[in-house]
Structures are given as structure tokens and as C-alpha cells.
Design a protein around this motif. Structure first.
Motif, PDB file in Angstrom:
ATOM      1  N   ASN A 194       6.597 -42.241  37.470  1.00  0.00           N
ATOM      2  CA  ASN A 194       6.764 -43.681  37.696  1.00  0.00           C
ATOM      3  C   ASN A 194       5.404 -44.301  37.919  1.00  0.00           C
ATOM      4  O   ASN A 194       4.804 -44.118  38.967  1.00  0.00           O
ATOM      5  N   ILE A 246      14.205 -48.710  42.999  1.00  0.00           N
ATOM      6  CA  ILE A 246      13.140 -47.713  43.023  1.00  0.00           C
ATOM      7  C   ILE A 246      11.819 -48.426  43.279  1.00  0.00           C
ATOM      8  O   ILE A 246      11.401 -49.274  42.480  1.00  0.00           O
ATOM      9  N   SER A 247      11.170 -48.071  44.361  1.00  0.00           N
ATOM     10  CA  SER A 247       9.902 -48.718  44.718  1.00  0.00           C
ATOM     11  C   SER A 247       8.846 -48.474  43.646  1.00  0.00           C
ATOM     12  O   SER A 247       8.915 -47.495  42.903  1.00  0.00           O
ATOM     13  N   ALA A 253       5.964 -47.150  41.677  1.00  0.00           N
ATOM     14  CA  ALA A 253       5.242 -45.879  41.606  1.00  0.00           C
ATOM     15  C   ALA A 253       5.843 -44.781  42.477  1.00  0.00           C
ATOM     16  O   ALA A 253       5.148 -43.864  42.893  1.00  0.00           O
ATOM     17  N   VAL A 254       7.144 -44.848  42.713  1.00  0.00           N
ATOM     18  CA  VAL A 254       7.806 -43.834  43.541  1.00  0.00           C
ATOM     19  C   VAL A 254       8.596 -42.871  42.671  1.00  0.00           C
ATOM     20  O   VAL A 254       9.237 -43.275  41.705  1.00  0.00           O
ATOM     21  N   THR A 255       8.567 -41.587  43.012  1.00  0.00           N
ATOM     22  CA  THR A 255       9.366 -40.584  42.316  1.00  0.00           C
ATOM     23  C   THR A 255      10.203 -39.804  43.329  1.00  0.00           C
ATOM     24  O   THR A 255       9.946 -39.846  44.525  1.00  0.00           O
ATOM     25  N   GLY A 256      11.189 -39.087  42.821  1.00  0.00           N
ATOM     26  CA  GLY A 256      12.060 -38.292  43.686  1.00  0.00           C
ATOM     27  C   GLY A 256      13.507 -38.562  43.386  1.00  0.00           C
ATOM     28  O   GLY A 256      13.858 -39.185  42.391  1.00  0.00           O
ATOM     29  N   GLN A 257      14.367 -38.091  44.263  1.00  0.00           N
ATOM     30  CA  GLN A 257      15.809 -38.321  44.153  1.00  0.00           C
ATOM     31  C   GLN A 257      16.150 -39.582  44.944  1.00  0.00           C
ATOM     32  O   GLN A 257      15.750 -39.721  46.095  1.00  0.00           O
ATOM     33  N   LEU A 258      16.886 -40.485  44.319  1.00  0.00           N
ATOM     34  CA  LEU A 258      17.279 -41.711  45.004  1.00  0.00           C
ATOM     35  C   LEU A 258      18.788 -41.881  44.889  1.00  0.00           C
ATOM     36  O   LEU A 258      19.366 -41.633  43.827  1.00  0.00           O
ATOM     37  N   LYS A 301      18.868 -44.317  49.487  1.00  0.00           N
ATOM     38  CA  LYS A 301      18.390 -43.090  50.107  1.00  0.00           C
ATOM     39  C   LYS A 301      17.380 -42.451  49.162  1.00  0.00           C
ATOM     40  O   LYS A 301      17.694 -42.181  48.010  1.00  0.00           O
ATOM     41  N   TRP A 302      16.166 -42.196  49.614  1.00  0.00           N
ATOM     42  CA  TRP A 302      15.119 -41.651  48.756  1.00  0.00           C
ATOM     43  C   TRP A 302      14.635 -40.332  49.321  1.00  0.00           C
ATOM     44  O   TRP A 302      14.256 -40.239  50.481  1.00  0.00           O
ATOM     45  N   THR A 303      14.630 -39.294  48.468  1.00  0.00           N
ATOM     46  CA  THR A 303      14.017 -38.019  48.804  1.00  0.00           C
ATOM     47  C   THR A 303      12.770 -37.886  47.963  1.00  0.00           C
ATOM     48  O   THR A 303      12.847 -37.800  46.726  1.00  0.00           O
ATOM     49  N   ASP A 342       9.603 -36.439  45.996  1.00  0.00           N
ATOM     50  CA  ASP A 342       9.467 -35.181  45.258  1.00  0.00           C
ATOM     51  C   ASP A 342       8.187 -34.438  45.599  1.00  0.00           C
ATOM     52  O   ASP A 342       7.942 -33.355  45.070  1.00  0.00           O
ATOM     53  N   TYR A 374      16.126 -47.011  52.920  1.00  0.00           N
ATOM     54  CA  TYR A 374      15.573 -48.356  53.046  1.00  0.00           C
ATOM     55  C   TYR A 374      16.573 -49.366  52.520  1.00  0.00           C
ATOM     56  O   TYR A 374      17.433 -49.032  51.694  1.00  0.00           O
ATOM     57  N   HIS A 397      11.408 -53.741  50.214  1.00  0.00           N
ATOM     58  CA  HIS A 397      12.159 -52.617  50.758  1.00  0.00           C
ATOM     59  C   HIS A 397      11.835 -52.493  52.232  1.00  0.00           C
ATOM     60  O   HIS A 397      10.659 -52.426  52.610  1.00  0.00           O
ATOM     61  N   ASN A 435       3.187 -40.698  47.978  1.00  0.00           N
ATOM     62  CA  ASN A 435       3.921 -40.568  46.717  1.00  0.00           C
ATOM     63  C   ASN A 435       3.402 -41.574  45.693  1.00  0.00           C
ATOM     64  O   ASN A 435       3.183 -41.225  44.521  1.00  0.00           O
ATOM     65  N   ASN A 485       1.479 -40.772  42.019  1.00  0.00           N
ATOM     66  CA  ASN A 485       2.013 -41.281  40.754  1.00  0.00           C
ATOM     67  C   ASN A 485       1.098 -42.322  40.114  1.00  0.00           C
ATOM     68  O   ASN A 485       0.956 -42.378  38.895  1.00  0.00           O
TER      69      ASN A 485
END
Lengths: 422, 141
Positions: free
Chosen positions: A320, A343-344, A346-351, B7-9, B11, B19, B32, B61, B65
Motif C-alpha cells: 500500500n 484502510i489508512s 500506506a497501511v498493510t495487514g489484516q483489516l 480492526k487492523w492487524t 503485518d 479505530y 481514523h 507500518n 510501505n
């Protein structure tokens, strides 16, 4: 027992286009919608007894007549759809069904009429397991594994488009508990001189499902003995470890059951690796099958055919670089729902949206919407969970112009429930 | 106006945060707002509170990125899938990273697999990273 939606989808293209005057077969039960001349390549094998109903297809382009039927063990099933000359849209057999016994192999067949072709972008069944709830998950591959002594990773549902030796983008994060069982792979050809091994993978390590694929042997290979219990937060996928010899193993699909006693089903749309749908654009995807996007939502909408409650929308963002927020939203009949994820930048991960739930009627259609930013984002999968138990109408629900079907009421009542009309 | 919760995890560390945001606000103006944390990794758990941990997780994070996209945009011939800025990472290349140190001052060491960067290229990349993020924040390994 609670029903699950076995939804396959893809964007329209050459692989979703029929051949003139040719009987063909279609991948199903969560795999990418690809057409194939060989029925056995497209079969989904069931080990959990139950009933398949509501055979449904979406035809987006058509210059012929079509007869579409369910298939069981390479013979005619009980469900049939007739598509009129040059007709497009959604078609359902809402009357008939197929009783499924352990070991039955299911597919979908199309027989065209006069010269002409058509495009199928989505198909689905409603599945009611006899005991508990079962979601048959199928991932399409059609990949030839030929490098010796390599661990390859595969999705459990959707589309394995390329051979991958890294795991992160193949893992699907579970949002509810359950049991994975009845793992299977379907090989259409195999010239490998040594055996290969398919393992379930849970949280980055081997699970208990293990399948040895005999050298130079094709067909279905299964583990019907072992199972993996998962809880919310667990990651799950498959691996295929090639042996030390030579030759190629051609895998058509990987398959597994997700079972539970809570009425939960899982819809996954995926494409292995990292896939960026675009920049500064709004696009849509299907909710099951192959992750591809289209600016035309109608190509991606699937009619649910039963009043499910959808919850726990989840996305894995693997890259991202966008400068601003981006949004993924679960859509009901071309309208945004409360199931939505921001999705914020430049944020990555599980959302996940673990808060909201959306009730549908059997006539509603579902899709995912993506509002993408300056660099888009890399996506491997989106999942959403279904449940039938506990579905209810709000007292303020607007029924103007709509009369619930008998299926809607029957589905909503559940055990020991009564309708409440405001 | 509906307030949604995501909900954000992450990586890169595994922290899980929640948030909120207002869906009536246009996306390009969206804010957010931290709500809570389900899980803090070993590196963020010692922070003074979970809101601070969220801010640190978010900054790290985004730094990781943004670094990747910044390099793709400024070294497109080597790194971009399209050969131009705003592409994704070129097919066949892998972006690697490790993070070390103590939050909120952790350092990313990044590298690429599938390409042999020349010494002048490495110097130019490090210079770009230092200018963008500050010296010692993202290091080309």
C-alpha cells in the motif's frame, strides 16, 4: 442444518467464454469460474452428506440458447436451467435439488443450442449439510508443479494463478472457529517420478491434514481422517511439497470442508500473490471465487438465494503506497452496507469490520466495492462470513414493494422463532 | 452519520488495533480515531499506553510501505513493474525488511531479492531514504 453459499466468480474473459456448439463444464463451489472440456477436472468432491439446491448462474453475454445442469458423478443431476436465445442475467433453478452422499463428485455442465457463445461470470449452489454446517472450499489452480524438492503454497479457496513458494499471501485469516476436514487435491496429470505431499498449513506450520500424491498417478487424493481445529485469528492454507524426482504434477483444484455447529459459512474471493486493482478508481469484485475487478458491478453481483446474515468482512492488504485512505465495502443489491473497512494511507495487514452485520433477503445480490487511492493497494483475498441462524427483520424494515418469499420466512424463523411484524 | 470501527492487524509486528471513522466524511478527508487494542506485540506492549502503541505501530507500518513506494517511484527502471513511477514492485523482485530497536525509535533495514544493485545505485537509494525519512530510520541492507 444451516445452509452455506458455495459461490464461484471471475471477471468476464476468454476463460469464462464458451465454445461454439460444444458441451463444456465449469469449475464451481468457490473456485474461479473457468470453463473446461473435461468434466473430471472441474469436479468438487463432497465428503459431508447433504443437499445442493438453488443452482444459479450469471450470464453476461449470450448469442445462443443454453441448457445448464448440475452434474453428480459424471451423470445428470437434478437441477437444470434453460437460458433463452441471447438472454443474459441471473438464472436459477429454485425448485430442484441434488442429494449428496459422501464421495459424490459435483460439477456444472453447459450445452449450447444453435451456433453462438456465452460468458458465465458466476455460479453458485446453496448447500445444506445433513449434520452441522459445512462450507466446501475449492481453489482453482490448473498449475504444473515440476521443480523438485520445493514447498509450494496454495489458497484453500479462489484462484491459485501462479506457483508460489512463499506463504504470507496464501494464508486466509479465519474470523470464526471451526474444523477443517476432508482435504483433497485433484490432479489431471502427473508424470512426477516421486511422490508429492499436500499438507494443511495452520499459522505457518503443518496442520494434521496430509495427503501423499503417488508418483505418476492422477485423480483425487484425499485425507478423510485428519482435521484441524481453528479459532478466530488462525491462518490457514495448503502446501504442496514436490519430491526429488522429475516430471510435472498438474493440480486442477485443492479442496477442503470448513465445518462447525454454529451455522457459520465463509465466502472467500482470492487470487494468490499480491494484486493491485488500480489507482484512483472505484471497482467491484465478486464475493467468492477469483479476485478480479470490474467497473461494472452487475458483472460481479451474486444473488444469495437464501436470507443470510453477513458479518466479519476481512481483507489482507499486502502492499500500500497510497497517500490517502482507501475503502472496501460489502454491497447489498448495489448499495453500500454497514460492513465497510477503511484502510489508512500506506497501511498493510489484516483489516476487519468485526462490528457490523448485514441481513439479506433471498433475492438480494452481493458484491464488494473498492474505492482506491493514489497507488491502489495489493490484495490477496477478501472474506466475509455467513450465518442463517439469528437472522431477523428489524421492526422498522421497509417491505414496500416486496413480499418475502416462503423461503425467506422459513429461513428467518429458525428453530423456535416467530416472526415479528411492526 | 455512521461511525464504523475497523480492526487492523499490522503485518510487520502483529499488533491488533481498532479505530473508528465517520462514513459521511469524504474519503480524502477521513480521520481514523484510535479506539482500543486487542493485542500488543512484545515491542509495543511496553509503551506507556495502547494508544501510543497504536501510533507507533501506524508510523512504523506506514514508514515501511512508503519507503517501498518511494523507491519504486524514484528508481523505476530497477524496481517498477511499469518502468515508470506509481507502478508496483517489478515481477520477480521481493521486498524484504527487518525492524530493530526500541519503539518508538525502531529502525527498518530493507533489501531486495532478485536484483543486484550496483554500489552507485545503493548510494543513491540510501540518500533518498535519508532525505525522505531522516538518517538512520530506513537503512538499505
Amino acid at each position: 442444518m444451516a445452509k452455506t453459499l458455495l459461490l464461484s466468480g471471475d471477471s468476464p474473459g476468454a476463460n469464462q467464454t464458451s465454445t461454439v456448439n460444444t458441451t463444456q463444464f465449469w469449475f464451481n463451489c468457490g473456485a474461479a469460474v473457468f470453463v473446461n472440456a473435461t468434466e473430471t477436472n472441474t469436479q468438487s468432491i463432497f465428503r459431508t452428506a447433504g443437499k445442493l439446491s438453488n443452482l444459479w448462474v450469471c450470464i453476461t453475454t449470450n448469442s445462443t440458447t443454453i441448457t445448464i445442469t448440475s452434474r453428480k458423478n459424471a451423470a445428470a443431476g437434478g437441477q437444470s436451467i434453460s437460458v433463452g436465445a441471447s438472454a443474459t442475467g441471473n438464472f436459477t433453478d429454485a425448485v430442484n435439488s441434488d442429494t449428496i452422499a459422501a464421495g459424490d463428485k459435483v460439477s456444472i455442465r453447459s450445452v449450447p443450442g444453435a451456433a453462438g457463445t456465452f460468458i458465465m461470470t458466476l455460479n453458485s449452489f446453496t448447500y445444506a449439510a445433513t449434520t452441522n454446517t459445512a462450507q466446501r472450499l475449492v481453489s482453482f489452480a490448473n498449475l504444473g508443479y515440476l521443480t523438485a524438492s520445493v514447498t509450494n503454497f496454495m489458497l484453500v479457496n479462489g484462484h491459485n494463478d501462479t506457483i508460489l513458494t512463499t506463504e504470507p499471501t496464501e494464508k486466509i485469516r479465519q474470523r470464526k472457529g471451526g474444523t477443517f476436514k476432508n482435504g483433497a487435491v485433484n490432479l489431471s496429470a502427473n508424470t512426477r517420478t516421486t511422490a508429492g505431499t499436500v499438507n494443511s498449513r495452520k499459522n505457518g506450520g503443518n496442520g494434521t491434514i496430509s495427503i501423499s500424491v503417488t508418483a505418476s498417478t492422477a485423480g483425487f487424493f484425499e485425507d478423510t481422517t485428519h482435521s484441524d481445529t481453528v479459532v478466530a485469528g488462525d491462518d490457514y492454507c495448503f502446501s504442496f511439497v514436490t519430491g526429488s524426482g522429475t516430471g510435472t504434477s498438474t493440480v486442477q483444484t485443492a479442496q477442503v470442508d470448513l465445518t462447525n455447529s454454529s451455522g457459520d459459512g465463509e465466502l472467500v474471493v482470492s487470487l494468490n500473490g499480491t494484486n493491485n486493482p488500480g489507482t484512483n478508481v472505484t471497482v467491484f469484485s465478486t464475493c467468492g471465487g477469483s479476485f478480479d475487478t470490474s467497473a461494472t458491478e452487475a458483472n460481479m453481483q451474486a444473488v444469495v438465494n437464501f436470507p443470510y446474515v453477513f458479518s466479519n468482512l476481512n481483507i489482507n492488504v499486502s502492499s500500500n503506497g497510497s497517500a490517502g485512505a482507501q475503502t472496501v465495502t460489502f454491497r447489498k443489491t448495489a448499495a453500500d452496507t454497514a460492513l465497510t473497512i477503511s484502510i489508512s494511507a500506506a497501511v498493510t495487514g489484516q483489516l476487519t469490520d468485526a462490528t457490523d452485520a448485514v441481513t439479506t433477503l433471498s433475492t438480494d445480490s452481493i458484491s464488494h466495492k473498492f474505492v482506491l487511492g493514489s497507488a491502489g493497494m495489493g490484495i490477496s483475498y477478501i472474506s466475509v462470513w455467513t450465518n442463517l441462524q439469528g437472522a431477523s427483520f428489524s421492526r422498522n424494515f421497509d417491505l414496500t414493494g416486496y413480499i418475502p418469499t416462503q423461503r425467506d420466512i422459513a429461513g428467518l424463523l429458525g428453530a423456535g422463532r416467530a416472526p415479528i411484524f411492526g | 452519520m455512521v461511525i464504523n470501527i475497523t480492526k487492523w492487524t499490522s503485518d510487520h509486528c502483529g499488533c491488533t488495533h481498532n479505530y473508528s471513522w465517520d462514513d459521511s466524511v469524504p474519503q480524502d478527508q477521513r480521520v481514523h480515531t484510535y479506539v482500543s487494542s486487542d493485542f500488543l506485540c512484545k515491542d509495543h506492549a511496553p509503551m506507556v499506553n495502547s494508544n501510543t502503541a497504536y501510533n507507533s505501530t501506524l508510523e512504523e507500518n506506514q514508514r515501511k510501505n512508503t519507503a517501498l513506494q518511494h523507491l519504486i517511484d524514484n528508481f523505476p527502471a530497477q524496481l517498477s513493474s511499469t518502468g515508470a513511477a506509481a507502478g508496483s514492485l517489478k515481477d520477480g523482485l521481493t521486498f524484504n525488511y527487518i525492524v530493530t530497536g526500541t519503539a518508538p525509535n525502531r529502525v527498518f533495514t530493507i533489501s531486495f531479492t532478485g536484483i543486484n544493485l550496483t554500489p552507485p545505485q545503493r548510494t543513491a537509494i540510501q540518500s533518498r531514504l535519508d532525505t525522505r525519512f531522516g538518517v538512520g530510520k530506513v537503512i538499505l541492507g
